[in-house]
Enzyme design. Structure first.
Site, short mmCIF file in Angstrom:
data_model
loop_
_atom_site.label_atom_id
_atom_site.label_comp_id
_atom_site.label_asym_id
_atom_site.label_seq_id
_atom_site.Cartn_x
_atom_site.Cartn_y
_atom_site.Cartn_z
N TRP A 1 0.10 7.96 -3.87
CA TRP A 1 -0.42 7.24 -5.04
C TRP A 1 -1.83 6.70 -4.77
O TRP A 1 -2.66 6.64 -5.67
CB TRP A 1 0.53 6.11 -5.46
CG TRP A 1 0.66 4.97 -4.48
CD1 TRP A 1 1.52 4.89 -3.42
CD2 TRP A 1 -0.10 3.74 -4.47
NE1 TRP A 1 1.35 3.69 -2.75
CE2 TRP A 1 0.36 2.97 -3.38
CE3 TRP A 1 -1.12 3.22 -5.26
CZ2 TRP A 1 -0.17 1.72 -3.06
CZ3 TRP A 1 -1.64 1.97 -4.95
CH2 TRP A 1 -1.16 1.24 -3.86
N GLU B 1 -4.77 6.77 -12.72
CA GLU B 1 -5.30 5.43 -12.97
C GLU B 1 -6.82 5.37 -13.04
O GLU B 1 -7.41 4.30 -12.92
CB GLU B 1 -4.78 4.42 -11.92
CG GLU B 1 -3.26 4.37 -11.83
CD GLU B 1 -2.75 3.26 -10.93
OE1 GLU B 1 -3.17 2.11 -11.10
OE2 GLU B 1 -1.92 3.54 -10.05
N HIS C 1 -2.27 -7.86 3.70
CA HIS C 1 -0.90 -8.08 4.16
C HIS C 1 -0.71 -7.50 5.56
O HIS C 1 -1.21 -6.42 5.84
CB HIS C 1 0.10 -7.34 3.25
CG HIS C 1 0.50 -8.12 2.04
ND1 HIS C 1 1.01 -7.51 0.91
CD2 HIS C 1 0.50 -9.45 1.79
CE1 HIS C 1 1.28 -8.44 0.02
NE2 HIS C 1 0.97 -9.62 0.51
N SER D 1 3.12 -2.61 2.94
CA SER D 1 4.12 -1.57 2.65
C SER D 1 3.49 -0.19 2.74
O SER D 1 4.15 0.79 3.06
CB SER D 1 4.70 -1.73 1.24
OG SER D 1 5.39 -2.93 1.11
N TYR D 2 2.20 -0.14 2.42
CA TYR D 2 1.49 1.14 2.36
C TYR D 2 0.36 1.12 3.38
O TYR D 2 -0.54 0.27 3.29
CB TYR D 2 0.95 1.37 0.95
CG TYR D 2 2.05 1.32 -0.09
CD1 TYR D 2 2.88 2.41 -0.31
CD2 TYR D 2 2.31 0.14 -0.80
CE1 TYR D 2 3.91 2.36 -1.23
CE2 TYR D 2 3.34 0.08 -1.72
CZ TYR D 2 4.14 1.18 -1.93
OH TYR D 2 5.17 1.12 -2.83
N TYR D 3 0.41 2.08 4.33
CA TYR D 3 -0.52 2.03 5.47
C TYR D 3 -1.82 2.80 5.19
O TYR D 3 -2.12 3.79 5.84
CB TYR D 3 0.19 2.53 6.73
CG TYR D 3 1.22 1.51 7.20
CD1 TYR D 3 0.88 0.50 8.08
CD2 TYR D 3 2.52 1.55 6.70
CE1 TYR D 3 1.80 -0.45 8.47
CE2 TYR D 3 3.45 0.60 7.09
CZ TYR D 3 3.09 -0.40 7.97
OH TYR D 3 4.00 -1.35 8.34
N HIS E 1 -6.09 -1.73 2.24
CA HIS E 1 -6.39 -2.26 0.91
C HIS E 1 -6.38 -3.77 0.98
O HIS E 1 -5.75 -4.37 1.85
CB HIS E 1 -5.37 -1.75 -0.11
CG HIS E 1 -3.96 -2.06 0.25
ND1 HIS E 1 -3.21 -1.25 1.07
CD2 HIS E 1 -3.16 -3.11 -0.05
CE1 HIS E 1 -2.01 -1.77 1.24
NE2 HIS E 1 -1.95 -2.91 0.57
N VAL E 2 -7.11 -4.37 0.05
CA VAL E 2 -7.24 -5.83 0.02
C VAL E 2 -6.68 -6.33 -1.31
O VAL E 2 -6.95 -5.75 -2.36
CB VAL E 2 -8.72 -6.24 0.18
CG1 VAL E 2 -8.90 -7.74 0.04
CG2 VAL E 2 -9.27 -5.76 1.53
#
Ligand code: M7G
EC number: 3.6.1.59
Length: 325
Positions: free
Chosen positions: A163, A173, A256, A260-262, A265-266
């Site tokens: 995604w 998106e 984080h 959850s997703y490596y 992202h901020v």
């Protein structure tokens, strides 16, 4: 009372693959037009994973077209800009009256009474676990623990970041992008997190996804990444100010650990909104991260980082097996 976002109408998703139409190739679809068919009408509920009367949310596990699915239903905040219309056009049923007090059941017209619905389909066992209400435990992970326990685990078990690539490649998106710096080294895409319906600013939630691939998380960052982080801090926050008229002093900007997703992202949320995962055990302010890396290039490579894990998380088991819990 939620202040409205002065924006074009929010975009809605087309028919989802698990609901019938569309391919299953991992590409995203975003559509500015009206929803055509409800992907959730055929949803067969198996169990409620979590619900909250306070947050007015429910997380449900079930099946759509024989595929595992998770749906998240959330009542949306009442908006200031439609309040008058709502009071004027709703039907009301008196529940009780006592002296100066009375309560009613107000039935608002459908367009003022929407439920934000998130569909994950096909959902993996890991998605089901993510949303299942669970006891959590704090882990203290040293730099060595990361290399010996966490890294091998996340290399084999983490959520797909398809995604994310869809967003970076404008396959999904694209019409939601608020700002982009296309530079391959320090660039990023800023867009609404899918937890935010973009209708009111109170719960503003954006994510800045870096273009550079291969930075899994905070752990990978060194002082070499400072230009990237500073760029997000400067241009990302300028874009929020420009687009939503919210100054940096009203924003919580953080990463984080564990994510959850490596893919780095901020998170950018309204300071007034207690977003899930913004607590001290998981959120690391971007400004602190920048300062820590300025002071010590290998800060996040070597220091012990504390984070919560759910009771049934396989990573927790690995820490237990290693005698670390
Ligand atoms: P995280 O820290 O990796 O995990 O953040 P978390 O979900 O446990 O917080 C990933 C962020 O990306 C979260 O805030 C998600 O709500 C958001 N997110 C996840 N997905 C799959 C999407 C998506 O497809 N689109 C958008 N816009 N945001 C997403």
């Amino acid at each position: 009372m939620a202040a409205a976002v002065e924006e074009s109408a929010p975009k809605r998703l087309k028919q989802d693959t698990c609901g019938g139409a569309g391919g299953d190739d991992g590409d995203g679809e975003t559509n500015g037009g009206p929803a055509i068919l409800s992907p959730v009408s055929g949803f067969k509920t198996e169990r409620v994973l979590r619900d909250s009367a306070r947050d007015k949310t429910v997380f449900v596990h079930g099946k759509m077209d024989e595929q595992e699915a998770v749906i998240i239903l959330e009542k949306t905040p009442i908006r200031q800009d439609t309040l008058e219309e709502m009071l004027k056009t709703s039907t009301v049923k008196l529940e009780m009256k006592n002296d100066i007090y009375s309560t009613y059941q107000l039935q608002a017209p459908p367009h003022l009474n929407e439920i934000k619905t998130t569909v994950i389909c096909p959902a993996t066992e890991k998605h089901v676990k993510k949303y299942l209400h669970q006891e959590t435990f704090l882990i203290e992970e040293s730099g060595d623990d990361y290399s010996a326990i966490t890294l091998p685990y996340i290399s084999s078990q983490s959520f797909s970041v398809q995604w994310v690539y869809n967003i970076l490649e404008k396959k999904a998106e694209a019409d939601r992008i608020v700002f982009e710096d296309p530079d391959p080294n320090v660039g990023f895409v800023l867009l609404p997190d899918f937890k935010w319906n973009q209708k009111q600013l109170d719960d503003l939630y954006l994510i800045a996804i870096v273009h550079r691939r291969g930075i899994k998380s905070l752990r990978d960052l060194t002082s070499d990444d400072l230009p990237l982080l500073r760029n997000i801090q400067k241009k990302g926050l300028e874009a929020v100010q420009k687009h939503y008229s919210i100054p940096p002093s009203k924003l919580r900007v953080y990463l984080h650990y564990q994510p959850s997703y490596y893919h780095l992202h901020v998170h950018i949320t309204s300071l007034d909104y207690e977003a899930p995962g913004c607590g001290v055990e998981r959120a690391h302010l971007l400004s602190d991260v920048i300062q820590n890396l300025q002071a010590d290039s290998r800060y996040y490579r070597s220091r012990t980082i504390t984070f919560p894990l759910r009771a049934d998380d396989a990573l927790l088991l690995k820490f237990r097996e290693a005698g670390k819990l």
